[in-house]
Design a protein around this motif. Structure first.
Motif, PDB file in Angstrom:
ATOM      1  N   MET A   1       0.897  -1.272  -0.181  1.00 44.64           N
ATOM      2  CA  MET A   1       0.287   0.379   0.666  1.00 44.64           C
ATOM      3  C   MET A   1       0.793   0.954  -0.404  1.00 44.64           C
ATOM      4  N   LYS A   2       1.967   1.258   0.518  1.00 40.60           N
ATOM      5  CA  LYS A   2       3.006   2.501   1.128  1.00 40.60           C
ATOM      6  C   LYS A   2       3.438   3.056  -0.299  1.00 40.60           C
ATOM      7  N   ARG A   3       4.139   2.106  -1.357  1.00 40.75           N
ATOM      8  CA  ARG A   3       4.357   2.034  -2.221  1.00 40.75           C
ATOM      9  C   ARG A   3       2.888   3.030  -3.301  1.00 40.75           C
ATOM     10  N   VAL A   4       2.203   2.352  -3.110  1.00 44.66           N
ATOM     11  CA  VAL A   4       0.911   2.674  -4.011  1.00 44.66           C
ATOM     12  C   VAL A   4       0.845   4.383  -3.843  1.00 44.66           C
ATOM     13  N   VAL A   5       1.159   4.603  -2.468  1.00 45.78           N
ATOM     14  CA  VAL A   5       0.927   5.764  -2.191  1.00 45.78           C
ATOM     15  C   VAL A   5       1.773   6.724  -3.084  1.00 45.78           C
ATOM     16  N   MET A   6       3.252   6.453  -2.411  1.00 47.85           N
ATOM     17  CA  MET A   6       3.975   7.179  -3.215  1.00 47.85           C
ATOM     18  C   MET A   6       3.714   7.330  -4.505  1.00 47.85           C
ATOM     19  N   LEU A   7       4.033   6.398  -5.128  1.00 45.05           N
ATOM     20  CA  LEU A   7       3.554   6.784  -6.811  1.00 45.05           C
ATOM     21  C   LEU A   7       2.103   7.406  -6.738  1.00 45.05           C
ATOM     22  N   THR A   8       1.540   7.536  -5.992  1.00 46.38           N
ATOM     23  CA  THR A   8       0.112   8.149  -6.606  1.00 46.38           C
ATOM     24  C   THR A   8       0.560   9.065  -6.355  1.00 46.38           C
ATOM     25  N   ALA A   9       1.645  10.047  -4.934  1.00 47.96           N
ATOM     26  CA  ALA A   9       2.085  11.119  -4.834  1.00 47.96           C
ATOM     27  C   ALA A   9       2.926  12.028  -5.807  1.00 47.96           C
ATOM     28  N   GLU A  31      18.622  13.047 -15.154  1.00 51.10           N
ATOM     29  CA  GLU A  31      19.255  11.683 -16.197  1.00 51.10           C
ATOM     30  C   GLU A  31      19.769  10.787 -15.063  1.00 51.10           C
ATOM     31  N   ASP A  32      20.495  10.428 -14.483  1.00 49.47           N
ATOM     32  CA  ASP A  32      21.139   9.742 -13.205  1.00 49.47           C
ATOM     33  C   ASP A  32      19.719   9.097 -12.422  1.00 49.47           C
ATOM     34  N   MET A  33      18.443   9.976 -12.398  1.00 46.35           N
ATOM     35  CA  MET A  33      17.445   9.906 -11.860  1.00 46.35           C
ATOM     36  C   MET A  33      16.980   8.570 -12.168  1.00 46.35           C
ATOM     37  N   LEU A  34      16.890   9.110 -13.473  1.00 49.12           N
ATOM     38  CA  LEU A  34      15.920   7.966 -14.196  1.00 49.12           C
ATOM     39  C   LEU A  34      16.369   7.268 -14.532  1.00 49.12           C
ATOM     40  N   ALA A  35      18.012   6.960 -14.927  1.00 54.67           N
ATOM     41  CA  ALA A  35      18.388   5.388 -14.503  1.00 54.67           C
ATOM     42  C   ALA A  35      17.998   4.748 -13.753  1.00 54.67           C
ATOM     43  N   GLY A  36      18.350   5.201 -12.400  1.00 54.26           N
ATOM     44  CA  GLY A  36      18.373   5.258 -11.002  1.00 54.26           C
ATOM     45  C   GLY A  36      16.820   3.844 -11.359  1.00 54.26           C
ATOM     46  N   MET A  37      15.773   4.898 -12.303  1.00 52.66           N
ATOM     47  CA  MET A  37      14.454   4.187 -11.867  1.00 52.66           C
ATOM     48  C   MET A  37      14.457   3.063 -12.567  1.00 52.66           C
ATOM     49  N   ALA A  38      15.361   3.540 -13.984  1.00 52.30           N
ATOM     50  CA  ALA A  38      15.441   2.024 -14.946  1.00 52.30           C
ATOM     51  C   ALA A  38      15.935   1.119 -14.443  1.00 52.30           C
ATOM     52  N   ALA A  39      16.876   0.728 -13.747  1.00 52.03           N
ATOM     53  CA  ALA A  39      17.942   0.076 -12.684  1.00 52.03           C
ATOM     54  C   ALA A  39      17.075  -0.990 -11.928  1.00 52.03           C
ATOM     55  N   ASN A  40      16.100   0.229 -11.193  1.00 53.47           N
ATOM     56  CA  ASN A  40      15.338  -0.345  -9.608  1.00 53.47           C
ATOM     57  C   ASN A  40      14.179  -1.474 -11.246  1.00 53.47           C
ATOM     58  N   PHE A  41      13.288  -0.950 -11.709  1.00 56.79           N
ATOM     59  CA  PHE A  41      12.283  -1.299 -12.632  1.00 56.79           C
ATOM     60  C   PHE A  41      13.210  -2.826 -13.305  1.00 56.79           C
ATOM     61  N   GLU A  42      13.894  -2.814 -13.950  1.00 51.41           N
ATOM     62  CA  GLU A  42      14.900  -3.594 -14.220  1.00 51.41           C
ATOM     63  C   GLU A  42      14.736  -5.010 -12.962  1.00 51.41           C
ATOM     64  N   ILE A  73       6.465   4.420 -14.158  1.00 52.43           N
ATOM     65  CA  ILE A  73       5.170   4.376 -12.730  1.00 52.43           C
ATOM     66  C   ILE A  73       4.296   3.618 -13.600  1.00 52.43           C
ATOM     67  N   GLY A  74       3.967   3.564 -14.741  1.00 51.12           N
ATOM     68  CA  GLY A  74       2.414   2.374 -14.559  1.00 51.12           C
ATOM     69  C   GLY A  74       2.729   1.392 -15.285  1.00 51.12           C
ATOM     70  N   ARG A  75       4.047   0.835 -15.800  1.00 46.96           N
ATOM     71  CA  ARG A  75       4.855  -0.356 -16.020  1.00 46.96           C
ATOM     72  C   ARG A  75       4.689  -0.893 -14.134  1.00 46.96           C
ATOM     73  N   CYS A  76       5.311  -0.311 -13.416  1.00 47.71           N
ATOM     74  CA  CYS A  76       5.381  -0.890 -11.906  1.00 47.71           C
ATOM     75  C   CYS A  76       3.548  -1.712 -11.596  1.00 47.71           C
ATOM     76  N   TYR A  77       2.590  -0.713 -11.356  1.00 49.22           N
ATOM     77  CA  TYR A  77       1.492  -0.915 -11.256  1.00 49.22           C
ATOM     78  C   TYR A  77       1.565  -1.853 -12.210  1.00 49.22           C
ATOM     79  N   GLU A  78       1.911  -2.043 -13.219  1.00 47.99           N
ATOM     80  CA  GLU A  78       1.603  -3.830 -13.961  1.00 47.99           C
ATOM     81  C   GLU A  78       1.733  -4.518 -13.343  1.00 47.99           C
ATOM     82  N   SER A  79       3.022  -4.317 -12.497  1.00 50.27           N
ATOM     83  CA  SER A  79       3.532  -5.750 -11.910  1.00 50.27           C
ATOM     84  C   SER A  79       3.748  -6.028 -11.370  1.00 50.27           C
ATOM     85  N   GLN A  80       2.880  -5.242 -10.572  1.00 52.26           N
ATOM     86  CA  GLN A  80       1.707  -5.281  -9.207  1.00 52.26           C
ATOM     87  C   GLN A  80       0.139  -6.046  -8.789  1.00 52.26           C
TER      88      GLN A  80
END
Length: 318
Positions: A1-9, A31-42, A73-80
């Motif tokens: 639930m916390k992850r959902v709230v954070m993404l929604t925020a 760009e560095d932060m986006l790369a971090g998002m990409a790595a964590n998503f993978e 973010i969208g793909r994370c919601y899908e994976s969840q």
């Protein structure tokens, strides 16, 4: 639930031109932060994706960075397993970036999976306008039309998806053949089932398709031959045995119809009894046939019982 709230925020952070022009984050840091998002998503770490996105959006990144962030973010919601949340993200992103077919494609895919076929159709069409060779969009649109009952519309998209995949996707080919069987397009169903059999020569379901195609064409002997192959390959399946017996009967092979039935047994209902009775009747054994018709008539199995009663009455009236 916390992850959902954070993404929604993160999504609630205001989007406006001034935010991009004044006080925004540097391109390098974004760009560095986006790369971090990409790595964590993978890595399947959507919690970290949520944390980074929340910080990133507060820093007022450029439109291009935000566009990419929405995709993670969208793909994370899908994976969840949160399609409603994913739809919210993708609809927002699609509104902001209508030329990015990724968001239309993801929306269409979710709508297809959740049964909103009519809603998915224009989105798949939008994707195909820009990428006519997209296999997923072609097969997705085919499935939408088939689910809506528009089999003639589904056919060219199934065909294109199969061709683009070089007839190598067994699951797609089996689905395509089944829908063409449903359409009573015997030629197309047989053609596609033949391609599928090259990939899976031991697949009983494909021989079932071929049997029903032959039956649809009125070639009951060929239909019975295909169904025999299906029965041989399938370890269990009373329905197939009964279907085989019926095809043997329709093909005029009454002995084969009778010999197929013991594997099913009379305990499998009125249909087995009726087929046995009809085969015996055709062989001239009318007294034995009448016994089976009477037994089937007394089984109480709706239409088949009524049919058997009519056969018994007709035979007794002679």
């Amino acid at each position: 639930m916390k992850r959902v709230v954070m993404l929604t925020a993160a999504l609630l952070v205001p989007v406006n031109a001034a935010a991009f022009l004044f006080g925004g984050i540097s391109d390098k840091k974004a760009e560095d932060m986006l790369a971090g998002m990409a790595a964590n998503f993978e890595n399947g770490d959507c919690r970290s994706v949520a944390e980074i996105s929340q910080t990133l959006f507060r820093e007022k990144p450029s439109s291009a960075i935000r566009e990419k962030a929405y995709s993670y973010i969208g793909r994370c919601y899908e994976s969840q397993g949160l399609p409603d949340k994913a739809i919210t993200v993708y609809k927002l992103a699609y509104g902001l970036y209508p030329e990015n077919d990724f968001f239309a494609a993801r929306l269409a895919s979710i709508y297809l999976k959740t049964g909103f076929y009519a809603t998915a159709v224009p989105l798949f069409e939008k994707v195909l306008k820009g990428r006519s060779d997209d296999v997923e969009a072609n097969s997705g649109l085919a499935r939408c039309y088939a689910s809506l009952g528009f089999l003639s519309k589904a056919k060219p998209y199934y065909s294109r998806a199969a061709i683009l995949g070089d007839f190598g996707d067994l699951s797609l080919l089996k689905e395509y053949a089944a829908q063409m069987l449903r359409k009573r397009d015997w030629e197309e169903a047989a053609l596609i089932a033949d391609y599928a059999l090259k990939l899976a020569p031991g697949d009983a379901a494909l021989y079932e398709v071929m049997a029903r195609v032959a039956a649809g064409r009125g070639d009951y002997k060929q239909a019975a031959a295909h169904m025999r192959a299906a029965v041989k390959l399938k370890s269990s399946g009373t329905e197939l045995v009964l279907e085989l017996a019926l095809l043997e009967f329709l093909g005029g092979n009454y002995e084969a119809a009778l010999s197929a039935l013991p594997a099913a047994g009379t305990e499998h209902g009125a249909l087995s009894l009726v087929i046995r009775g009809m085969a015996l009747y055709k062989k001239g054994e009318r007294a034995r046939a009448l016994e089976y018709f009477k037994e089937a008539a007394g089984s109480g199995q709706s239409f088949i019982s009524a049919f058997a009663a009519a056969l018994a009455k007709g035979e007794m009236g002679k």
